[in-house]
Design an enzyme around this catalytic site. Sequence first.
Site, PDB file in Angstrom:
ATOM      1  N   HIS A 170     -19.628  17.113   5.644  1.00 20.44           N
ATOM      2  CA  HIS A 170     -20.003  16.076   6.612  1.00 20.44           C
ATOM      3  C   HIS A 170     -20.851  16.639   7.750  1.00 20.44           C
ATOM      4  O   HIS A 170     -21.695  15.936   8.307  1.00 20.44           O
ATOM      5  CB  HIS A 170     -18.779  15.315   7.140  1.00 20.44           C
ATOM      6  CG  HIS A 170     -17.809  16.118   7.928  1.00 20.44           C
ATOM      7  ND1 HIS A 170     -16.759  16.796   7.352  1.00 20.44           N
ATOM      8  CD2 HIS A 170     -17.691  16.330   9.268  1.00 20.44           C
ATOM      9  CE1 HIS A 170     -16.041  17.378   8.285  1.00 20.44           C
ATOM     10  NE2 HIS A 170     -16.587  17.123   9.472  1.00 20.44           N
TER      11      HIS A 170
ATOM     12  N   CYS B 228     -17.330 -14.417  -3.157  1.00 19.06           N
ATOM     13  CA  CYS B 228     -15.967 -14.942  -3.274  1.00 19.06           C
ATOM     14  C   CYS B 228     -15.934 -16.465  -3.370  1.00 19.06           C
ATOM     15  O   CYS B 228     -14.882 -17.058  -3.611  1.00 19.06           O
ATOM     16  CB  CYS B 228     -15.133 -14.481  -2.086  1.00 19.06           C
ATOM     17  SG  CYS B 228     -15.747 -15.102  -0.503  1.00 19.06           S
TER      18      CYS B 228
END
Length: 201
Positions: free
Chosen positions: A74, A159
């Site tokens: 990272h 959805c």
Amino acid sequence: MPINILVGCTGSVASIKIPKLVHNLLKLDEKPCVKVVATSHALHFFNTDDVEAPVLSDKDEWEMWSRIGDPVLHIELRRWADLFLIAPLDANTLAKIAGGLCDNLLTCVVRAWDSKCPLLFAPAMNTYMWEHPITATQIETLKGFGYQEVPCVSKLLACGDKGFGAMAEVDTLVSVVESSLKNIEKEGSSCKPTSDSVCCL
């Protein structure tokens, strides 16, 4: 010196657009290098073989490091990238970033991010999640950190609900990235500490 774009994606169905987003970013005049950081849930929505760039995940973070002196992924990604675009940013990761949590590769990159470089985020979630009172507070928190919102749009969601919460269109995301890159070039600024960054870690 190449322009390096880091794309983050999270567990929203909008991650299905990652292959197209990366493809279009690679066509920019700046000829950027692109890498993708995906949460484990984001990987549910696309095949990494369809992405024209390296796709990194938590597994890569932990496999890279075994002893003191090894690179920390990272941190290496923060050093590498000129710009970080998180698209889509789901409700869960939005809440994590607003609260300073960093429990996966993507949120660790955000926590370690250099504020001199642009961080863009494109929210994506169900309309009722978007309309929850805490969402606006968390969005404002991220903007207070200096991050730039690419606003969501209203449409029929996957959805079945209809309303705001859909991620901005890919063309919009690419346009915002292009504008940010031009600002970097205009100002002649970069957050990278050296000029010898390479496209692949």
